[in-house]
Design a protein around this motif. Structure first.
Motif, PDB file in Angstrom:
ATOM      1  N   ALA A 134       0.848  -1.191   0.000  1.00  0.00           N
ATOM      2  CA  ALA A 134       0.000   0.000   0.000  1.00  0.00           C
ATOM      3  C   ALA A 134       0.882   1.239   0.000  1.00  0.00           C
ATOM      4  N   TYR A 135       0.354   2.307  -0.576  1.00  0.00           N
ATOM      5  CA  TYR A 135       0.972   3.620  -0.411  1.00  0.00           C
ATOM      6  C   TYR A 135       0.179   4.333   0.659  1.00  0.00           C
ATOM      7  N   GLY A 136       0.740   4.452   1.813  1.00  0.00           N
ATOM      8  CA  GLY A 136       0.001   5.055   2.911  1.00  0.00           C
ATOM      9  C   GLY A 136      -1.232   4.214   3.186  1.00  0.00           C
ATOM     10  N   ASP A 168       6.098  -4.672 -19.810  1.00  0.00           N
ATOM     11  CA  ASP A 168       6.059  -3.945 -21.075  1.00  0.00           C
ATOM     12  C   ASP A 168       4.646  -3.952 -21.620  1.00  0.00           C
ATOM     13  N   LYS A 169       4.376  -3.004 -22.502  1.00  0.00           N
ATOM     14  CA  LYS A 169       3.016  -2.931 -23.038  1.00  0.00           C
ATOM     15  C   LYS A 169       2.925  -3.505 -24.451  1.00  0.00           C
ATOM     16  N   HIS A 170       4.077  -3.820 -25.049  1.00  0.00           N
ATOM     17  CA  HIS A 170       4.066  -4.336 -26.415  1.00  0.00           C
ATOM     18  C   HIS A 170       3.865  -5.839 -26.405  1.00  0.00           C
ATOM     19  N   PRO A 187      14.816   0.698 -13.626  1.00  0.00           N
ATOM     20  CA  PRO A 187      13.543   1.219 -13.135  1.00  0.00           C
ATOM     21  C   PRO A 187      12.732   1.912 -14.214  1.00  0.00           C
ATOM     22  N   GLU A 188      11.463   2.058 -13.913  1.00  0.00           N
ATOM     23  CA  GLU A 188      10.574   2.846 -14.755  1.00  0.00           C
ATOM     24  C   GLU A 188      11.125   4.262 -14.821  1.00  0.00           C
ATOM     25  N   GLY A 189      11.181   4.811 -15.988  1.00  0.00           N
ATOM     26  CA  GLY A 189      11.698   6.182 -16.127  1.00  0.00           C
ATOM     27  C   GLY A 189      13.216   6.243 -16.133  1.00  0.00           C
ATOM     28  N   ASP A 204      11.433  -2.409 -15.960  1.00  0.00           N
ATOM     29  CA  ASP A 204      10.100  -1.817 -15.874  1.00  0.00           C
ATOM     30  C   ASP A 204       9.939  -0.825 -17.015  1.00  0.00           C
ATOM     31  N   GLU A 205       9.147  -1.234 -18.016  1.00  0.00           N
ATOM     32  CA  GLU A 205       8.860  -0.388 -19.179  1.00  0.00           C
ATOM     33  C   GLU A 205      10.144   0.096 -19.856  1.00  0.00           C
ATOM     34  N   ALA A 206      10.986  -0.847 -20.224  1.00  0.00           N
ATOM     35  CA  ALA A 206      12.284  -0.492 -20.788  1.00  0.00           C
ATOM     36  C   ALA A 206      12.177   0.094 -22.190  1.00  0.00           C
ATOM     37  N   GLY A 239      -0.562  -5.588 -18.011  1.00  0.00           N
ATOM     38  CA  GLY A 239      -1.729  -4.940 -17.416  1.00  0.00           C
ATOM     39  C   GLY A 239      -1.778  -3.493 -17.845  1.00  0.00           C
ATOM     40  N   ARG A 240      -2.992  -2.958 -17.728  1.00  0.00           N
ATOM     41  CA  ARG A 240      -3.139  -1.568 -18.145  1.00  0.00           C
ATOM     42  C   ARG A 240      -2.462  -0.641 -17.140  1.00  0.00           C
ATOM     43  N   ASN A 241      -2.497   0.638 -17.458  1.00  0.00           N
ATOM     44  CA  ASN A 241      -1.866   1.634 -16.581  1.00  0.00           C
ATOM     45  C   ASN A 241      -2.472   1.607 -15.177  1.00  0.00           C
ATOM     46  N   GLY A 242      -1.613   1.699 -14.219  1.00  0.00           N
ATOM     47  CA  GLY A 242      -2.081   1.853 -12.838  1.00  0.00           C
ATOM     48  C   GLY A 242      -2.585   0.586 -12.200  1.00  0.00           C
ATOM     49  N   MET A 243      -2.250  -0.570 -12.765  1.00  0.00           N
ATOM     50  CA  MET A 243      -2.770  -1.814 -12.212  1.00  0.00           C
ATOM     51  C   MET A 243      -1.883  -2.412 -11.130  1.00  0.00           C
ATOM     52  N   GLY A 244      -0.673  -1.836 -10.982  1.00  0.00           N
ATOM     53  CA  GLY A 244       0.186  -2.286  -9.881  1.00  0.00           C
ATOM     54  C   GLY A 244       1.438  -3.017 -10.313  1.00  0.00           C
ATOM     55  N   LYS A 245       1.820  -2.906 -11.590  1.00  0.00           N
ATOM     56  CA  LYS A 245       3.017  -3.610 -12.076  1.00  0.00           C
ATOM     57  C   LYS A 245       4.265  -3.040 -11.418  1.00  0.00           C
ATOM     58  N   THR A 246       4.405  -1.721 -11.529  1.00  0.00           N
ATOM     59  CA  THR A 246       5.577  -1.080 -10.934  1.00  0.00           C
ATOM     60  C   THR A 246       5.604  -1.289  -9.418  1.00  0.00           C
ATOM     61  N   THR A 247       4.410  -1.225  -8.827  1.00  0.00           N
ATOM     62  CA  THR A 247       4.349  -1.415  -7.384  1.00  0.00           C
ATOM     63  C   THR A 247       4.831  -2.815  -7.005  1.00  0.00           C
ATOM     64  N   THR A 248       4.490  -3.794  -7.825  1.00  0.00           N
ATOM     65  CA  THR A 248       4.968  -5.156  -7.564  1.00  0.00           C
ATOM     66  C   THR A 248       6.498  -5.178  -7.552  1.00  0.00           C
ATOM     67  N   GLN A 275      -4.401   0.816  -0.440  1.00  0.00           N
ATOM     68  CA  GLN A 275      -3.789  -0.462  -0.802  1.00  0.00           C
ATOM     69  C   GLN A 275      -3.761  -0.594  -2.318  1.00  0.00           C
ATOM     70  N   VAL A 276      -2.651  -1.108  -2.832  1.00  0.00           N
ATOM     71  CA  VAL A 276      -2.475  -1.215  -4.267  1.00  0.00           C
ATOM     72  C   VAL A 276      -2.361  -2.683  -4.690  1.00  0.00           C
ATOM     73  N   LEU A 277      -1.649  -3.457  -3.932  1.00  0.00           N
ATOM     74  CA  LEU A 277      -1.508  -4.884  -4.264  1.00  0.00           C
ATOM     75  C   LEU A 277      -2.337  -5.708  -3.294  1.00  0.00           C
TER      76      LEU A 277
HETATM   77  N1  LIG Z   1       3.842   6.950  -4.714  1.00  0.00           N
HETATM   78  C1  LIG Z   1       2.529   6.637  -4.833  1.00  0.00           C
HETATM   79  N2  LIG Z   1       1.662   7.069  -3.895  1.00  0.00           N
HETATM   80  C2  LIG Z   1       0.341   6.757  -3.966  1.00  0.00           C
HETATM   81  N3  LIG Z   1      -0.176   6.013  -4.906  1.00  0.00           N
HETATM   82  C3  LIG Z   1       0.632   5.546  -5.895  1.00  0.00           C
HETATM   83  C4  LIG Z   1       2.030   5.841  -5.871  1.00  0.00           C
HETATM   84  N4  LIG Z   1       2.593   5.245  -6.935  1.00  0.00           N
HETATM   85  C5  LIG Z   1       1.569   4.619  -7.580  1.00  0.00           C
HETATM   86  N5  LIG Z   1       0.413   4.801  -6.949  1.00  0.00           N
HETATM   87  C6  LIG Z   1      -0.878   4.237  -7.318  1.00  0.00           C
HETATM   88  O1  LIG Z   1      -0.799   2.845  -7.226  1.00  0.00           O
HETATM   89  C7  LIG Z   1      -1.486   2.245  -8.292  1.00  0.00           C
HETATM   90  C8  LIG Z   1      -0.558   1.301  -9.022  1.00  0.00           C
HETATM   91  O2  LIG Z   1       0.476   2.049  -9.581  1.00  0.00           O
HETATM   92  P1  LIG Z   1       1.708   1.397 -10.363  1.00  0.00           P
HETATM   93  O3  LIG Z   1       2.703   2.450 -10.633  1.00  0.00           O
HETATM   94  O4  LIG Z   1       2.135   0.186  -9.657  1.00  0.00           O
HETATM   95  O5  LIG Z   1       0.962   0.990 -11.705  1.00  0.00           O
HETATM   96  P2  LIG Z   1       1.564   0.411 -13.021  1.00  0.00           P
HETATM   97  O6  LIG Z   1       0.813  -0.814 -13.255  1.00  0.00           O
HETATM   98  O7  LIG Z   1       3.021   0.334 -12.957  1.00  0.00           O
HETATM   99  O8  LIG Z   1       1.115   1.519 -14.056  1.00  0.00           O
HETATM  100  P3  LIG Z   1       1.875   2.064 -15.378  1.00  0.00           P
HETATM  101  O9  LIG Z   1       1.597   1.090 -16.442  1.00  0.00           O
HETATM  102  O10 LIG Z   1       1.217   3.361 -15.630  1.00  0.00           O
HETATM  103  O11 LIG Z   1       3.295   2.187 -15.040  1.00  0.00           O
HETATM  104  C9  LIG Z   1      -1.999   3.357  -9.175  1.00  0.00           C
HETATM  105  O12 LIG Z   1      -3.362   3.566  -8.847  1.00  0.00           O
HETATM  106  C10 LIG Z   1      -1.209   4.549  -8.757  1.00  0.00           C
HETATM  107  O13 LIG Z   1      -2.003   5.720  -8.858  1.00  0.00           O
END
Ligand SMILES: Nc1ncnc2c1ncn2[C@@H]1O[C@H](COP(=O)(O)OP(=O)(O)OP(=O)(O)O)[C@@H](O)[C@H]1O
Ligand SMILES: [Mg+2]
Lengths: 234, 307, 645
Positions: A11-13, A191-193, A83-85, A159-161, A35-44, A16-18
């Motif tokens: 969770a971020y604060g 990756d998205k491709h 890392p992403e970015g 992550d999104e290389a 997965g689509r944007n914001g689904m939690g890949k980077t968070t994983t 919860q994300v995962l």
């Molecule tokens: N530092 C943060 N603080 C709070 N919420 C965050 C933070 N980083 C990401 N999130 C939220 O957590 C969720 C998952 O984000 P994450 O970056 O893991 O997604 P992603 O699958 O990698 O997306 P993308 O494809 O856009 O990179 C999203 O809803 C995002 O808004």
């Protein structure tokens, strides 16, 4: 060495994300997180690297528990993060970026050197003395990969290389990842491709709102147009 | 104006400048890398001076005192980082200022308890108590000349460390992206502790060299600290090159201002007006300079490159 | 009980059954039960006679004013009384006793100052009640010779205000030097009910005994609390009850309240008296205790403590509390501290202060609040001249005086081509001005440096460039240490002699060491000064603190002794500022500098000596008096001070 996630929650604060991610990256395999944007890949990935705290669940690498450890120890266990970015050090030269954090902690027989990285990415060699901040996006991506390789990891996490790169550069990176796979390196790839990913990857996990909603091989994914459509927006 | 006097005053300015540099280097590194405003940096200068004085009275050897003070302050600095400062990195600057101000009070009282409130006596080591002939017509105190040399050597050493070594690369990398440094397997906390310890040792070097010419007193660090902040603002926060440039500029401007501003003013506005305005203006000069730098180059003369 | 203040306190009654001529003089009582009370009143009269007070202050519950408290200062109270409330019992009583206008006026002045609404009566027609007149003429002073000051009960006042009056009465009489008796005409059991047959029963009389006992035992706090609770029990929870006359008839309630108020005065009075007897002198001592000047502050603080030791920890015979404050060498901090000491700690004196700029911020704050300031170092010329103040004294000097001495000495020596240096602040300018007042030779240059500067190398280079014959400096505290060391390190000590003021002293010598050798200083005091007070101070100081005291300390020690002499002179009445100022002007204490006098501006007229840094018998560098430069030297600014005394 296998990376194994079991019911990982993060969770971020307060948000919860995962919600219980379970997946596996067997040694020598390329596994992808889709997965689509914001689904939690980077968070994983961040959860694995110890960059966001894990609320519940476990992470093992080669049988060794990594959950709850600071990120430098996770990295030292053999995980190399791209890392992403990209996040290259802008105030260090290309060479310094590669050298600064280089290590061969697990005693690889043929450790990565600046020269080997330059061989892999001839573009970088030409810019060895340039500051990281002055490179193009593609060069920065290559540098980020090279920097991770210089830590001689057993598992490379990308992550999104290829995000935001020109098609030509993108294919150069895919080619390079192919070579790394051939060399026996395990890879966790985001990756998205979908096309490229199914060619390179062995096994795929699809994330939807912090949960694994589907997983299967490349062959299976290719046939599951519904999955592609519903979860990947293809 | 007598040019020999000008040269001599330039040496004085340089000497003051390198003294400021020793303090500024640690302070700017800590600020640049850890984003920490450490008001208690002056306390480490003081601790260095006290440890050296204590050692020199005990052993009689200035070299032993130097080693003892440097190692002692290094250890105290690292301890301070681990116990007190670590928790402050994520806090905002006001919290840091308050907490490190508390540390100043702590160190001043601690020193007063151990060594008393009265100033301690320390002499210039006898080997350096004489004068050297710098140029025909200019005899300069040997000890101050040594300070200049040591200061410049330290600057060179720091430059090499920061630009040529792995440690230096990590320091710079950490300044731009500490998370990535950690995610690539570097123990950033330890790195911070080490950097802080070395910053402390540099401050101690300044303090121990200052002991024999200034006063070893509780609170001796605060006076110089203000000027050191001016130095790093002028030089560019976080940059070693900036710290050196800023320190030399401030040292020169302050010294030359004190020496020549009043005589120069008196030719313009008359002696009695200059008597009134001169000293006040001379003591404000470095602040005026700082204001000017902030106006024309808010990032300082040599800003650190950051992400 | 010979000294001034309240010498006797009486709870008297005025019920007509005791206070008619028949009852009083002929002993004709309506009931045998009354005998005991009458006997008591007769005894009070005898007691008053032996005490022979200067005045009787009487507070009767029948002398009523609604809004202010009225103090009757009529110089002669004469008339014929017919009691408003009991014309059938008390009528045609001729009385003629003196009043005390001065005392009454002092009470009113004090009450006003404390914000209590009050009025002074001075009118033969101001009516007196039987509660005031009858006890006096029947029992307490049948000869009617003792001056009487009646004080009314005020209906708008509450118990607390009454209590406050008690304290003011106690202090005002003491301040005026009167020996006064106080009479409270009323009692707790004084039930205001109809029907003489319902006089106080045993249980109610017990209340009076209880109060009397508490007062006799000196339990004023308890008496006060008890009194409040009685008021509450007697249905007087708050004034609303009284005014709305709900439960009780209005008359009775108001009267009972009135009674209680008189008793409130009594308790306040006694408590005030008692508090005065056990009063504490609070002294706020401000100096620099931290930072580079902290050592000076330490010398001063230790000397204050030694002075307290020598006084048995009692200044002026009173318990003493010293509150130390650290001004950090900053004027604004000093001023804040002074404010806090005045407002929060309510100190009786503020003392200390090293730095002239701090003093210029602190002294007006203190004297402006009506509190006495005893400076023990800084001597800015403003405070000895135009800004001099009744309430400001200094036990040190005016800044210019010491450099004047040095200027005189150097002038007498025929020294020429002097280079003068000082920090750029109030005292620095004073020092150079003082020097130039007596030194008439050539001054090569006059240089002011930043206050608190550490490195003088640039100035020393300039100095050498000018090649003077002598150098005169004023660098107090850590600045002096740095300057002297760097002067010696520049190799100038043996080339150009150094003359200084407030630079080489016992606070800096341990750190300066041999760098000071040969240095000349001018000063009014030095540890080697030969007089009894100084030698005792130095010896006891060394014994207690293990180091040699400095003039900063001697002045601070003197400051406490000066305050002690003032508090002693007013017999501990700290409210008597005039008395204390008058006493301080005499400088009547054993000063470490020997006997001295204060000039009209409260700045000492004192001797100044030439000192030199020499090797002492123990091998350490120490200051030695060489000769007297000035005897009974006055500062240059007292003409500008408008104060006359
Ligand atoms: N530092 C943060 N603080 C709070 N919420 C965050 C933070 N980083 C990401 N999130 C939220 O957590 C969720 C998952 O984000 P994450 O970056 O893991 O997604 P992603 O699958 O990698 O997306 P993308 O494809 O856009 O990179 C999203 O809803 C995002 O808004
Ligand atoms: Mg992502």
């Amino acid at each position: 060495m296998t990376l194994r996630l079991e019911a990982v929650e993060a969770a971020y604060g307060l948000s919860q994300v995962l919600f219980g991610i379970t997946l596996e990256v067997p040694a020598g395999r390329v596994v992808t997180l889709l997965g689509r944007n914001g689904m939690g890949k980077t968070t994983t990935v961040r959860a694995v690297m110890g960059l966001v705290p894990i609320q519940a669940g476990r992470v093992h690498f080669g049988g060794r528990p990594l959950h709850g450890l600071p990120s430098y120890i996770v990295a030292r266990a053999g995980l190399g993060l791209v890392p992403e970015g990209r996040q290259v050090f802008p105030n260090l030269t290309v060479r310094e970026n590669l050298v600064a954090t280089a290590a061969n902690r697990r005693g690889a027989a043929e450790p990565w050197t600046v020269e080997r990285v330059f061989e892999l990415f001839p573009h970088l060699a030409a810019r060895a003395r340039s500051l990281g901040g002055t490179l193009s996006g593609g060069e920065q991506q290559m540098l980020a990969i090279g920097r991770a390789l210089m830590t001689n990891p057993a598992l490379l996490i990308l992550d999104e290389a290829t995000e935001g790169l020109a098609p030509l550069v993108r294919s150069e990176i895919w080619a390079c990842l192919e070579r790394l796979k051939q060399s026996g390196l395990s890879i966790l790839l985001i990756d998205k491709h979908v096309g490229a990913v199914t060619r390179l990857g062995d096994h795929h996990y699809v994330l939807e709102k912090g949960r694994v909603v589907w997983d299967g091989t490349s062959a299976e994914l290719r046939t599951r147009v519904d999955v592609q459509h519903r979860y990947l927006g293809v | 104006m007598n040019w020999l006097l000008v040269v001599e005053q330039c040496l004085n300015g340089l000497q003051f400048g390198v003294m400021l540099f020793l303090m500024a280097a640690g302070l700017t590194l800590v600020f640049g890398i850890m984003n920490l405003v450490n008001l208690a940096h002056g306390s480490l200068y003081m601790v260095g001076a006290y440890l050296a004085t204590a050692a020199v009275t005990r052993t009689g050897s200035f070299l032993a005192a130097v080693v003892f003070a440097l190692l002692g302050t290094l250890a105290i600095g690292m301890l301070m980082e681990v116990l007190a400062l670590r928790t402050l990195y994520e806090r905002d600057h006001l919290d840091q200022v308050l907490a490190t101000f508390g540390l100043i009070l702590f160190f001043n009282e601690a020193v007063a308890i151990v060594w008393g409130r009265a100033a301690l006596f320390t002499a210039v080591p006898s080997a350096l108590s004489g004068h050297i002939q710098v140029l025909p017509g200019i005899r300069y105190p040997a000890y101050r000349a040594v300070i200049i040399v040591v200061g410049l050597l330290v600057a060179l050493l720091l430059y090499v460390v920061v630009t040529r070594t792995r440690l230096g690369m990590l320091i710079r990398a950490g300044a731009s992206n500490r998370t990535m440094v950690g995610a690539l397997g570097v123990n950033i906390r330890l790195l911070y502790t080490v950097v802080f310890g070395f910053g402390a040792a540099l401050a101690a070097l300044g303090g121990l060299m200052a002991g024999p010419i200034y006063t070893v007193l509780p609170g001796m660090g605060e006076e110089i600290l203000i000027q050191v902040f001016v130095v790093i603002v002028i030089g560019g926060i976080g940059s070693i090159r900036g710290a050196l440039a800023g320190a030399v500029v401030v040292g020169m401007v302050d010294t030359l201002g004190r020496a020549f501003l009043r005589p120069m003013l008196s030719t313009v506005i008359g002696p009695s007006a200059a008597d009134n305005a001169g000293p006040a203006l001379a003591s404000m000069l470095i602040y005026i300079l700082m204001a000017a730098v902030l106006y024309f180059r808010p990032q300082g003369l040599f800003p650190a490159l950051r992400g | 009980m010979s000294h001034s203040g309240l010498v006797g306190v009486y709870l008297s009654v005025h019920t007509p059954r005791y206070c008619t001529y028949d009852a009083a003089f002929a002993g004709k009582l309506a009931h045998p039960d009354f005998q005991a009370v009458r006997d008591g009143l007769v005894a009070q009269g005898r007691h008053v006679a032996t005490l022979a007070p200067d005045a009787i202050v009487i507070n009767s519950c029948h002398l009523i004013a609604t809004f202010p408290t009225v103090v009757d200062g009529t110089p002669r109270h004469a008339g014929v009384l017919t009691a408003q409330e009991a014309p059938e019992l008390i009528h045609g009583v001729a009385y003629d006793f003196p009043g005390d206008f001065e005392l009454a006026a002092a009470l009113v002045e004090r009450g006003r100052a404390a914000g209590l609404p009050c009025t002074l009566a001075n009118d033969v027609h101001y009516p007196l009640d039987y509660g005031t007149v009858m006890p006096v003429v029947c029992y307490l002073d049948r000869a009617q010779r003792i001056p009487v000051v009646p004080i009314s009960v005020c209906l708008s006042a509450d118990l607390d205000e009454s209590f406050a009056w008690g304290r003011h009465i106690a202090r005002a009489t003491a301040a005026l030097g009167r020996r006064a008796a106080f009479v409270a005409s009323g009692s707790v059991s004084h039930k205001l009910v109809r029907g003489p047959e319902r006089w106080p029963g045993a249980a109610e009389q017990e209340l009076d005994h209880r109060l009397a006992q508490l007062i006799a035992d000196g339990e004023y706090d308890k008496a006060w609390a008890w009194l409040r609770s009685v008021v509450r029990q007697r249905q007087l929870r708050h004034l609303a009850d009284v005014l709305e006359f709900r439960a009780k008839p209005k008359e009775a309630s108001v009267r009972v309240l009135r009674l209680m108020m008189i008793l409130g005065v009594v308790v306040g009075l006694l408590a005030g008296q008692a508090a005065r007897a056990a009063e504490t002198v609070k002294i706020g001592f401000i100096t620099s205790l931290s930072g580079p000047a902290g050592v000076i502050g330490k010398h001063m603080k230790d000397s204050v403590e030694l002075a307290l030791d020598h006084l048995g920890r009692k200044v002026g015979g009173l318990d003493t509390e010293v509150i130390y404050g650290d001004d950090q060498r900053k004027p604004d901090v000093g001023k804040q501290l002074a404010d806090e000491m005045l407002k929060k700690h309510k100190v009786n004196f503020v003392s200390g202060i090293i730095w002239s700029n701090v003093m210029l911020a602190v002294a007006p704050t203190v004297t402006g609040a009506g509190t006495i300031m005893v400076g023990t170092n800084a001597g800015p010329h403003e405070l000895s001249g135009k800004m001099c103040n009744e309430l400001y004294f200094t036990t040190s000097w005016q800044n210019d005086q010491t450099p004047e001495a040095m200027g005189k000495y150097m002038q007498d020596q025929g020294i020429n081509d002097v280079y003068a240096m000082a920090p750029n602040y109030a005292a620095g300018k004073d020092m150079i001005n003082g020097f130039k007042r007596y030194f008439k030779g050539r001054i090569v240059d006059e240089v002011y440096t930043k206050l608190g500067q550490q490195d003088y190398q640039a100035e020393i280079s300039q100095l050498r460039g000018k090649n003077p014959k002598a150098v005169f400096v004023f660098y107090p505290g850590d600045m002096g240490i740095q300057f002297l060391k760097q002067y010696a390190q520049a190799g100038l000590r043996d080339q150009i002699p150094l003359y200084s003021v407030y630079t080489v002293d016992e606070t800096t010598l341990p750190a300066v060491g041999d760098a000071a050798l040969g240095n000349f200083e001018a000063r009014y005091w030095s540890p080697d000064l030969k007089n009894e007070a100084s030698q005792r101070y130095v010896a006891d100081f060394k014994k207690k603190f293990g180091y040699t005291p400095s003039y900063y300390g001697a002045q601070s020690y003197d400051g406490i002794l000066l305050i002690d002499s003032a508090v002693r002179a007013v017999k501990g009445d700290l409210s008597d500022k005039k008395g204390m100022v008058a006493a301080m002007r005499k400088a009547d204490f054993k000063s470490t500098r020997g006997k001295f006098t204060f000039n009209v501006n409260h700045t000492p007229i004192e001797n100044f000596y030439l000192l030199r840094a020499v090797k002492g018998p123990g091998g350490e560098t120490e200051m030695q008096i060489q000769k007297t430069i000035f005897e009974n030297h006055k500062d240059a600014y007292y003409h500008e001070c408008p104060m006359k005394w």
